[in-house]
Design a protein around this motif. Sequence first.
Motif, mmCIF file in Angstrom:
data_model
loop_
_atom_site.group_PDB
_atom_site.id
_atom_site.type_symbol
_atom_site.label_atom_id
_atom_site.label_comp_id
_atom_site.label_asym_id
_atom_site.label_seq_id
_atom_site.Cartn_x
_atom_site.Cartn_y
_atom_site.Cartn_z
ATOM 1 N N GLY A 90 5.633 -12.497 30.933
ATOM 2 C CA GLY A 90 5.282 -13.291 32.097
ATOM 3 C C GLY A 90 5.707 -14.742 31.987
ATOM 4 N N GLU A 91 6.298 -15.112 30.860
ATOM 5 C CA GLU A 91 6.753 -16.485 30.657
ATOM 6 C C GLU A 91 7.984 -16.767 31.512
ATOM 7 O OE1 GLU A 91 8.522 -19.259 26.973
ATOM 8 O OE2 GLU A 91 8.066 -17.136 26.669
ATOM 9 N N THR A 92 8.085 -17.985 32.041
ATOM 10 C CA THR A 92 9.273 -18.387 32.773
ATOM 11 C C THR A 92 10.323 -18.888 31.777
ATOM 12 O OG1 THR A 92 8.041 -18.993 34.764
ATOM 13 C CG2 THR A 92 10.239 -19.953 34.494
ATOM 14 N N LEU A 93 11.450 -18.231 31.749
ATOM 15 C CA LEU A 93 12.546 -18.608 30.854
ATOM 16 C C LEU A 93 13.590 -19.376 31.654
ATOM 17 C CD1 LEU A 93 13.026 -15.309 28.783
ATOM 18 C CD2 LEU A 93 11.543 -17.265 28.308
ATOM 19 N N HIS A 94 14.151 -20.400 31.054
ATOM 20 C CA HIS A 94 15.092 -21.292 31.743
ATOM 21 C C HIS A 94 16.312 -21.476 30.854
ATOM 22 C CE1 HIS A 94 16.798 -25.111 33.135
ATOM 23 N NE2 HIS A 94 16.173 -24.910 34.282
ATOM 24 N N PHE A 95 17.496 -21.235 31.413
ATOM 25 C CA PHE A 95 18.728 -21.335 30.642
ATOM 26 C C PHE A 95 19.776 -22.126 31.414
ATOM 27 C CE2 PHE A 95 16.610 -17.410 29.486
ATOM 28 C CZ PHE A 95 16.563 -17.497 28.100
ATOM 29 N N GLU A 96 20.547 -22.939 30.689
ATOM 30 C CA GLU A 96 21.659 -23.671 31.283
ATOM 31 C C GLU A 96 22.877 -23.536 30.388
ATOM 32 O OE1 GLU A 96 21.062 -27.635 32.657
ATOM 33 O OE2 GLU A 96 18.974 -27.277 33.270
ATOM 34 N N ALA A 97 24.039 -23.524 31.001
ATOM 35 C CA ALA A 97 25.298 -23.448 30.266
ATOM 36 C C ALA A 97 26.218 -24.539 30.778
ATOM 37 C CB ALA A 97 25.954 -22.076 30.457
ATOM 38 N N PRO A 98 26.792 -25.357 29.886
ATOM 39 C CA PRO A 98 27.687 -26.428 30.330
ATOM 40 C C PRO A 98 28.946 -25.861 30.971
ATOM 41 C CG PRO A 98 27.812 -26.149 27.953
ATOM 42 C CD PRO A 98 26.676 -25.291 28.425
ATOM 43 N N LEU A 99 29.634 -26.695 31.721
ATOM 44 C CA LEU A 99 30.874 -26.265 32.348
ATOM 45 C C LEU A 99 31.857 -25.754 31.300
ATOM 46 C CD1 LEU A 99 31.397 -29.183 34.876
ATOM 47 C CD2 LEU A 99 31.204 -26.765 35.496
ATOM 48 N N PRO A 100 32.592 -24.680 31.613
ATOM 49 C CA PRO A 100 33.623 -24.209 30.684
ATOM 50 C C PRO A 100 34.754 -25.232 30.582
ATOM 51 C CG PRO A 100 33.801 -23.062 32.771
ATOM 52 C CD PRO A 100 32.534 -23.866 32.841
ATOM 53 N N GLU A 101 35.500 -25.150 29.509
ATOM 54 C CA GLU A 101 36.516 -26.160 29.227
ATOM 55 C C GLU A 101 37.517 -26.315 30.360
ATOM 56 O OE1 GLU A 101 39.811 -27.313 25.764
ATOM 57 O OE2 GLU A 101 38.664 -25.445 25.636
ATOM 58 N N ASP A 102 37.961 -25.202 30.970
ATOM 59 C CA ASP A 102 39.003 -25.317 31.990
ATOM 60 C C ASP A 102 38.521 -26.105 33.208
ATOM 61 O OD1 ASP A 102 37.301 -23.325 32.910
ATOM 62 O OD2 ASP A 102 38.904 -21.990 33.613
ATOM 63 N N MET A 103 37.250 -25.928 33.611
ATOM 64 C CA MET A 103 36.710 -26.703 34.725
ATOM 65 C C MET A 103 36.453 -28.150 34.317
ATOM 66 S SD MET A 103 34.117 -24.260 36.936
ATOM 67 C CE MET A 103 33.555 -25.661 37.921
ATOM 68 N N GLN A 104 35.974 -28.354 33.090
ATOM 69 C CA GLN A 104 35.686 -29.713 32.652
ATOM 70 C C GLN A 104 36.953 -30.552 32.584
ATOM 71 O OE1 GLN A 104 32.385 -30.989 31.998
ATOM 72 N NE2 GLN A 104 33.708 -32.776 32.378
ATOM 73 N N VAL A 105 38.059 -29.949 32.156
ATOM 74 C CA VAL A 105 39.339 -30.665 32.101
ATOM 75 C C VAL A 105 39.757 -31.117 33.503
ATOM 76 C CG1 VAL A 105 41.812 -30.382 31.662
ATOM 77 C CG2 VAL A 105 40.159 -29.615 29.959
ATOM 78 N N ILE A 106 39.570 -30.232 34.488
ATOM 79 C CA ILE A 106 39.892 -30.582 35.871
ATOM 80 C C ILE A 106 39.034 -31.767 36.327
ATOM 81 C CG2 ILE A 106 39.717 -29.806 38.274
ATOM 82 C CD1 ILE A 106 42.046 -28.511 37.055
ATOM 83 N N ILE A 107 37.740 -31.695 36.064
ATOM 84 C CA ILE A 107 36.840 -32.764 36.498
ATOM 85 C C ILE A 107 37.176 -34.083 35.798
ATOM 86 C CG2 ILE A 107 34.437 -33.545 36.383
ATOM 87 C CD1 ILE A 107 33.607 -30.673 37.004
ATOM 88 N N ASP A 108 37.469 -34.025 34.508
ATOM 89 C CA ASP A 108 37.834 -35.243 33.776
ATOM 90 C C ASP A 108 39.053 -35.916 34.419
ATOM 91 O OD1 ASP A 108 35.774 -34.803 32.023
ATOM 92 O OD2 ASP A 108 37.022 -33.976 30.430
ATOM 93 N N ALA A 109 40.026 -35.097 34.819
ATOM 94 C CA ALA A 109 41.242 -35.627 35.433
ATOM 95 C C ALA A 109 40.937 -36.204 36.820
ATOM 96 C CB ALA A 109 42.316 -34.557 35.526
ATOM 97 N N LEU A 110 40.078 -35.526 37.578
ATOM 98 C CA LEU A 110 39.713 -36.010 38.913
ATOM 99 C C LEU A 110 38.944 -37.331 38.824
ATOM 100 C CD1 LEU A 110 38.628 -32.650 40.604
ATOM 101 C CD2 LEU A 110 40.698 -33.961 41.088
ATOM 102 N N GLN A 111 38.110 -37.468 37.802
ATOM 103 C CA GLN A 111 37.331 -38.694 37.652
ATOM 104 C C GLN A 111 38.197 -39.908 37.397
ATOM 105 O OE1 GLN A 111 34.663 -37.462 34.504
ATOM 106 N NE2 GLN A 111 32.981 -37.037 35.931
ATOM 107 N N THR A 112 39.352 -39.732 36.754
ATOM 108 C CA THR A 112 40.219 -40.869 36.453
ATOM 109 C C THR A 112 40.820 -41.453 37.721
ATOM 110 O OG1 THR A 112 42.185 -39.458 36.144
ATOM 111 C CG2 THR A 112 40.803 -39.859 34.206
ATOM 112 N N MET A 113 40.828 -40.693 38.829
ATOM 113 C CA MET A 113 41.379 -41.213 40.079
ATOM 114 C C MET A 113 40.578 -42.391 40.613
ATOM 115 S SD MET A 113 42.671 -37.840 42.180
ATOM 116 C CE MET A 113 41.028 -37.303 42.586
ATOM 117 N N ASP A 114 39.293 -42.447 40.228
ATOM 118 C CA ASP A 114 38.437 -43.540 40.706
ATOM 119 C C ASP A 114 38.141 -44.545 39.600
ATOM 120 O OD1 ASP A 114 38.055 -42.465 43.363
ATOM 121 O OD2 ASP A 114 36.881 -40.883 42.416
ATOM 122 N N GLY A 115 38.966 -44.481 38.546
ATOM 123 C CA GLY A 115 38.816 -45.440 37.481
ATOM 124 C C GLY A 115 37.671 -45.172 36.536
#
Length: 344
Positions: free
Chosen positions: A318-343
Amino acid sequence: MTAPFKQADAVRKELIAGDDAEGRLDAWLALTLEGDLSRSRIKALIEQGAISINGQVVHEAKRKIRPGEHLLIAMPEPEDPEPKGEDIPLDVLYEDDDLIVLVKPAGLVVHPGAGNWTGTLVNALIHHCGDSLSGIGGVRRPGIVHRLDKETSGVMVVAKNDLSHRHLAAQFADHGRSGPLERAYQAVVWGRPQSLRGTIDAALGRAGDRTKRTVKHEDSDDAREAITHYEVVERYGQQPDASCLASLVECRLETGRTHQIRVHMAHIGHPLLGDPDYGAAFKTKANRLPEPAKTLVKDFHRQALHAYLLAFEHPSTGETLHFEAPLPEDMQVIIDALQTMDGN
């Protein structure tokens, strides 16, 4: 046709009907066994001749139970699954006797099917879990209660036994309306929704293709209610007119239809980056991006969608279990590149 019952392969359980015993045999057993077996499983056992009352085998699930009757239930050992176990690495977040929580990578099909009879998550789980799978519907197999598209990554929970399978399936069918079930996704979409936070309430149905979905009028025969809540988390490539080239969006599901997030975001004009089915018309937008984002996005050949959060009630504790997983590398690389557009 129901398979013949083999007494030699059975585990026996004895019951005596109490003074308050009444109603159909299958219904009474389902209540008495307190969830150990589903009613459909009990009915199958009755039809197989696996249950006797006062020494006589019964074959009718609707037979009335009477106080004082002596029942003998011979439950066959779970059969081996048709798919075979395969030694495929798994990213396991949690595991016990009832369930396993893992992070599915993009590119891995959940269940064997046409064109994918091997190399699936089910094959991997059969190998990994082994004898800890106690049988679902009489078969020693993992209980899939929700799925992610082949090219969608993220957190999944899988049941190991029949009781856990039914309990988890009920939570997913309820979509968290009356319990702790919670699902959240991260998606990178083209542009930016006009409202930074909103709800997409648009029924979905088949799009003339067995695998694809589209928004349908609610009166259509195959229309199914579909509700997605979204919130813009980050914006990339701000433009003079206050628009932007892409956004990171969090989506939470109130329903769980096939391709729901992908179709809904495309419906409001902001399909997911890399989506080959619902975002193909936006492929040329990558030309507006500076390097290295331009090349990275052009080479990204899956929908940018990740199921990063999953919470649910444990079937036994009956316990509430909570799990999170960070973005996979391929998506994180895309986001890192997109973030550089705004400095950034």
